[in-house]
Scaffold this active site. Structure first.
Site, short mmCIF file in Angstrom:
data_model
loop_
_atom_site.label_atom_id
_atom_site.label_comp_id
_atom_site.label_asym_id
_atom_site.label_seq_id
_atom_site.Cartn_x
_atom_site.Cartn_y
_atom_site.Cartn_z
N CYS A 1 0.87 -1.17 0.00
CA CYS A 1 0.00 0.00 0.00
C CYS A 1 0.91 1.22 0.00
CB CYS A 1 -0.90 0.00 1.23
SG CYS A 1 -1.94 1.47 1.37
N CYS B 1 -1.95 15.50 2.41
CA CYS B 1 -3.08 15.46 1.48
C CYS B 1 -3.86 16.76 1.58
CB CYS B 1 -4.00 14.27 1.81
SG CYS B 1 -5.29 13.98 0.58
N CYS C 1 -10.11 10.45 7.84
CA CYS C 1 -8.77 9.97 7.45
C CYS C 1 -7.70 10.79 8.14
CB CYS C 1 -8.63 10.06 5.94
SG CYS C 1 -6.99 9.58 5.32
N CYS D 1 -6.45 1.18 7.13
CA CYS D 1 -7.05 2.16 6.23
C CYS D 1 -7.43 3.44 6.99
CB CYS D 1 -8.29 1.54 5.59
SG CYS D 1 -9.14 2.63 4.44
#
Length: 351
Positions: free
Chosen positions: A108, A115, A122, A341
């Site tokens: 991953c 970001c 997230c 995740c």
């Protein structure tokens, strides 16, 4: 004005490296040797290029740079997941994860340092985007995780997912160039069918993938099946609503025929009702999607969301199955090391 030794040698083509060697009176075959060191033997410095003379290595060092990603720290999960924090040549940090199963070893990887999308669930979304990763840095991530896989599990990587830090389609050129190198016989030689690029939903760039006739798989991080809820957790939905994404995905499929997956994290009392499932089914039926990955939510300090009870999750899955939706519940891996995740956040003190 840039000086010669600020040029990153990995940003040169084989032809350009050949031209350089000819310009200094060296044999052309030296270019091929150097190119192999850069992309197949994974040299991280000119000193590593042991079949070149010291004098020639010195000349290369005077003419070019070779900035490479390095492993800064590593964590091992109880479930076998390995998280690495990588350091760029100027000191930025970015994370990548090795996810092992019996039949797969998946990397991953990240595409950006931080970001800009600010998705509410997230951890990376709470970090400012410092910059895009260059294609050679993304390539280094894959090489370093592959070396970990060989060392820890005695097996090479089988799959790559662009589901780490950042939005891949906002670093479009570097991501595609990295994949070109990863799949090239002159690089890692991996099949593009074993690569999945995951996007929060940039409709224009999804269409561009279709126009570029890419050969890798595409995953859309949907996470809510109506615009009101999706906007609440994913601000990108303002400019890329569900209707525009459905249109873009259909265009992508028409152009490429490549596999499309929906990613859908379940949040307690937010998107986990049977009404939410109905809305999800309606979207699924408008796109030639192969699969919906239903993902367990992994808590982060900055967000209020919680994971639904098992009973609620089971009902949601059963409802999808009853309506002939190909859905799979994806159990989280690496939660104990913040590698699951949505948890990648470069926590300095916890690695």
């Amino acid at each position: 004005m840039a000086v010669a030794n600020e040029r990153n040698i990995r940003h040169l083509s084989l032809e350009e490296i050949t031209d350089y060697f000819e310009s200094i009176g060296e044999k052309k075959f030296r270019a091929k040797q150097v190119y192999e060191w850069l992309w197949q033997k994974h040299a991280h410095s000119f000193a590593d290029m042991t079949n070149l003379s010291k004098e020639l290595r010195q000349k290369l060092g005077d003419s070019f740079t070779l900035p490479a990603l390095a492993v800064d720290a590593t964590q091992y999960s109880a479930d076998g997941t390995v998280k690495s924090r990588f350091r760029t040549h100027e000191g930025h940090l970015v994370e990548g994860v090795l996810i092992p199963t019996d039949d797969r070893k998946t990397a991953c990887v990240s595409s950006q340092i931080g970001c800009s999308l600010s998705c509410k669930f997230c951890a990376t979304g709470y970090i400012d985007r410092k910059r895009n990763l260059n294609y050679d840095e993304i390539y280094d991530e894959v090489v370093l995780i592959n070396q970990q896989s060989e060392r820890v599990y005695e097996k090479k990587l089988t799959n790559i997912v662009f589901m780490g830090m950042g939005e891949p389609l906002l670093n479009y050129r570097n991501v595609l160039k990295a994949i070109e190198k990863i799949t090239s016989p002159d690089g890692l030689g991996m099949s593009p069918r074993r690569i999945t690029v995951s996007t929060a939903g940039v409709a224009k760039q999804i269409k561009q993938l279709g126009d570029d006739e890419v050969r890798f798989k595409l995953a859309l991080s949907l996470h809510a099946a109506n615009d009101e809820k999706r906007h609440e957790i994913m601000p990108i939905n303002d400019s890329n609503d569900i209707k525009s994404l459905i249109e873009a995905l259909n265009y992508f499929y028409k152009k490429t025929g490549n596999e499309i997956t929906f990613e859908y994290i379940l949040f307690k009392d937010f998107n986990d009702s049977l009404k939410d499932a109905d809305e999800l089914i309606k979207i699924y039926r408008q796109v030639p999607a192969d699969l919906i990955n239903i993902i367990e939510y992994n808590p982060i300090d900055m967000a209020k969301f919680q994971k639904p009870d098992e009973v609620v999750t089971d009902k949601f899955m059963a409802y999808l199955e009853k309506n002939r939706v190909n859905a799979r519940l994806r159990r989280s891996r690496g939660k104990d090391i913040d590698a699951a995740c949505g948890q990648l956040a470069n926590k300095e003190g916890q690695i």
